[in-house]
Design a protein around this motif. Sequence first.
Motif, PDB file in Angstrom:
ATOM      1  N   LYS A 238       0.863  -1.378  -0.055  1.00 38.80           N
ATOM      2  CA  LYS A 238       0.036  -0.024  -0.128  1.00 38.80           C
ATOM      3  C   LYS A 238       0.808   1.328  -0.042  1.00 38.80           C
ATOM      4  O   LYS A 238       0.527   2.155  -0.654  1.00 38.80           O
ATOM      5  CB  LYS A 238      -0.972  -0.114   1.342  1.00 38.80           C
ATOM      6  CG  LYS A 238      -2.017   1.230   1.087  1.00 38.80           C
ATOM      7  CD  LYS A 238      -2.954   1.073   2.253  1.00 38.80           C
ATOM      8  CE  LYS A 238      -4.119   2.109   2.244  1.00 38.80           C
ATOM      9  NZ  LYS A 238      -4.704   2.312   1.189  1.00 38.80           N
ATOM     10  N   TRP A 239       2.089   1.327   0.958  1.00 37.17           N
ATOM     11  CA  TRP A 239       2.797   2.518   0.723  1.00 37.17           C
ATOM     12  C   TRP A 239       3.944   2.086   1.360  1.00 37.17           C
ATOM     13  O   TRP A 239       4.360   1.187   2.119  1.00 37.17           O
ATOM     14  CB  TRP A 239       2.182   3.476   1.571  1.00 37.17           C
ATOM     15  CG  TRP A 239       2.333   3.580   3.286  1.00 37.17           C
ATOM     16  CD1 TRP A 239       3.595   3.497   3.860  1.00 37.17           C
ATOM     17  CD2 TRP A 239       1.204   3.980   3.876  1.00 37.17           C
ATOM     18  NE1 TRP A 239       3.176   3.442   5.336  1.00 37.17           N
ATOM     19  CE2 TRP A 239       1.621   3.779   5.331  1.00 37.17           C
ATOM     20  CE3 TRP A 239      -0.146   4.236   3.740  1.00 37.17           C
ATOM     21  CZ2 TRP A 239       1.106   4.180   6.645  1.00 37.17           C
ATOM     22  CZ3 TRP A 239      -0.836   4.532   5.021  1.00 37.17           C
ATOM     23  CH2 TRP A 239      -0.181   4.296   6.473  1.00 37.17           C
ATOM     24  N   ILE A 240       5.160   2.939   0.963  1.00 36.95           N
ATOM     25  CA  ILE A 240       6.462   2.925   1.260  1.00 36.95           C
ATOM     26  C   ILE A 240       6.799   4.072   1.938  1.00 36.95           C
ATOM     27  O   ILE A 240       6.562   5.079   1.586  1.00 36.95           O
ATOM     28  CB  ILE A 240       7.388   2.733   0.021  1.00 36.95           C
ATOM     29  CG1 ILE A 240       8.900   2.539   0.537  1.00 36.95           C
ATOM     30  CG2 ILE A 240       7.105   3.692  -1.111  1.00 36.95           C
ATOM     31  CD1 ILE A 240       9.749   2.067  -0.617  1.00 36.95           C
ATOM     32  N   GLU A 241       7.212   3.834   3.294  1.00 40.00           N
ATOM     33  CA  GLU A 241       7.335   5.019   4.189  1.00 40.00           C
ATOM     34  C   GLU A 241       8.974   5.597   4.614  1.00 40.00           C
ATOM     35  O   GLU A 241       9.708   4.645   4.873  1.00 40.00           O
ATOM     36  CB  GLU A 241       6.791   4.459   5.373  1.00 40.00           C
ATOM     37  CG  GLU A 241       6.748   5.541   6.710  1.00 40.00           C
ATOM     38  CD  GLU A 241       5.832   5.191   7.851  1.00 40.00           C
ATOM     39  OE1 GLU A 241       6.509   5.364   8.981  1.00 40.00           O
ATOM     40  OE2 GLU A 241       4.928   4.743   7.732  1.00 40.00           O
ATOM     41  N   GLU A 242       9.140   6.661   4.690  1.00 42.19           N
ATOM     42  CA  GLU A 242      10.331   7.310   5.124  1.00 42.19           C
ATOM     43  C   GLU A 242      11.490   6.391   4.499  1.00 42.19           C
ATOM     44  O   GLU A 242      12.439   6.087   4.795  1.00 42.19           O
ATOM     45  CB  GLU A 242      10.530   7.257   6.460  1.00 42.19           C
ATOM     46  CG  GLU A 242      11.241   8.376   7.039  1.00 42.19           C
ATOM     47  CD  GLU A 242      11.516   8.575   8.481  1.00 42.19           C
ATOM     48  OE1 GLU A 242      11.478   9.540   8.923  1.00 42.19           O
ATOM     49  OE2 GLU A 242      11.238   7.487   9.330  1.00 42.19           O
ATOM     50  N   ALA A 243      11.530   6.329   2.919  1.00 42.86           N
ATOM     51  CA  ALA A 243      12.475   5.678   2.392  1.00 42.86           C
ATOM     52  C   ALA A 243      13.732   5.937   2.141  1.00 42.86           C
ATOM     53  O   ALA A 243      14.718   5.534   2.437  1.00 42.86           O
ATOM     54  CB  ALA A 243      12.042   5.253   0.898  1.00 42.86           C
ATOM     55  N   GLY A 262      -0.649   4.856  -8.046  1.00 40.82           N
ATOM     56  CA  GLY A 262      -1.477   3.996  -6.761  1.00 40.82           C
ATOM     57  C   GLY A 262      -0.660   3.698  -5.775  1.00 40.82           C
ATOM     58  O   GLY A 262      -1.145   3.833  -4.686  1.00 40.82           O
ATOM     59  N   MET A 263       0.538   3.491  -5.776  1.00 43.47           N
ATOM     60  CA  MET A 263       1.421   3.176  -4.832  1.00 43.47           C
ATOM     61  C   MET A 263       1.578   4.607  -4.004  1.00 43.47           C
ATOM     62  O   MET A 263       2.000   5.750  -4.493  1.00 43.47           O
ATOM     63  CB  MET A 263       2.686   3.141  -5.306  1.00 43.47           C
ATOM     64  CG  MET A 263       4.013   3.206  -4.170  1.00 43.47           C
ATOM     65  SD  MET A 263       3.865   1.920  -2.734  1.00 43.47           S
ATOM     66  CE  MET A 263       4.492   0.431  -3.364  1.00 43.47           C
ATOM     67  N   LEU A 264       1.621   4.632  -2.636  1.00 43.27           N
ATOM     68  CA  LEU A 264       1.637   5.878  -1.821  1.00 43.27           C
ATOM     69  C   LEU A 264       3.125   5.987  -1.333  1.00 43.27           C
ATOM     70  O   LEU A 264       3.558   4.957  -0.915  1.00 43.27           O
ATOM     71  CB  LEU A 264       0.584   5.921  -0.627  1.00 43.27           C
ATOM     72  CG  LEU A 264      -0.885   5.615  -1.108  1.00 43.27           C
ATOM     73  CD1 LEU A 264      -1.656   5.394   0.285  1.00 43.27           C
ATOM     74  CD2 LEU A 264      -1.239   6.975  -1.795  1.00 43.27           C
ATOM     75  N   VAL A 265       3.556   7.454  -1.404  1.00 45.71           N
ATOM     76  CA  VAL A 265       4.858   7.666  -0.652  1.00 45.71           C
ATOM     77  C   VAL A 265       4.472   8.296   0.406  1.00 45.71           C
ATOM     78  O   VAL A 265       3.783   9.511   0.421  1.00 45.71           O
ATOM     79  CB  VAL A 265       5.517   8.330  -1.916  1.00 45.71           C
ATOM     80  CG1 VAL A 265       7.095   8.973  -0.878  1.00 45.71           C
ATOM     81  CG2 VAL A 265       6.129   7.425  -2.822  1.00 45.71           C
TER      82      VAL A 265
END
Length: 395
Positions: A238-243, A262-265
């Motif tokens: 659903k999302w990739i966080e604080e990459a 559609g992918m959330l950052v």
Amino acid sequence: MALSKIRSVRALVGRGGGADYHDQSGGHWIDDHIATPMARYPEYRESRQSFGINVLGTLVVEIEAEDGTTGFAVTTGGVPAAYIVEHHLARFLIGRDPAEFEKIWDQMYFSTQYYGRKGLVINAISGVDLALWDLLGKLRGEPVHALLGGAVRDELQFYATGARPDLAKELGFVGGKMPLHHGPAEGEEGLARNLAGIGEMRSRVGKDFWLMLDCWMSLDVSYATRLATRAWNEFGLKWIEEAISPDDYWGYAELRRNVPRGMLVTTGEHEATRWGFRMLFEMECCDIIQPDIGWCGGLTELLKISALADAHSKLVVPHGSSVYSYHFVCTRHNSPFAEFLMMHPDASAVVPMFHPLLQNEPVPEQGRLRISALDKPGFGVELNPDVALDRPFPN
């Protein structure tokens, strides 16, 4: 109605859990082999405590009014932040009306700007600000959410952050966010292990459960793009966080352009003040911001950040922070759900986030929390008298 003025300010510190949730004993999932910016060095790869993530400890700020009413709040910062509170910030509170939180915040921020602006100093300001709101609620006999205009929903819905999203699903959470375990320094083998872990967890939780990934500032744009693209295409992440680094606004803007539609950052856990978040908005760095109310400037500043986010059509899902976030989230339309940090050592049970420091800390049941659980004056929690706290710099 005139309120009792502020008589004293105290800064206390504690060790072991509390607001410094990384300060855990051995065997806790939060100190496992988790990707960090320090993972490029093999000697700091297996444990986050090895590079000092838990050195500061918890900061407790108490603000006492002339009538004896005391507001308090907890954040991180330990002894260095306690010195700042007692020897710099306290002068802007003694003798003041607690309702002057806007002026007090402004004076704390601009008086420390030459050595502050982010990090430890803003943590200290945040602790003072939250304690001030707690005091104001107690003096007025109202919960903080009522001071903010009241709740806009009857209950809060949560996703869980922890090592076991599959168990989070069984516990009723709407989604689960898992830590990334292998960083770029571990090469293609590490990337393969990351993807295999995501795939394994997706097979356990099913296709409709929210599955997210917390990268804790450990990646570069190229690696994050490859990881996000494959995780989305193969496993519906659903999302990739604080990459990547929180200072690399340009990198976040590029990453958001790169990831599949559609992918959330998401990011913002380690960002501070309206000016830092303005960069994230204006440079189109992310879809969701995740300010920590104990690190971004406190509630007074978070209200400004949230308004700015709303104007840019961004969601605000604060990082952890237990009751301090709950009172805020329930009053904002652009904060549709909240995060719950699974502080049980193996993430198999719901326990209070700031245990053992707080008493009466509400926790979700089946991933939800009724707003009525937040109806006590102030933030509705008390300090546990059995937890040892030290006041290193009595003023």
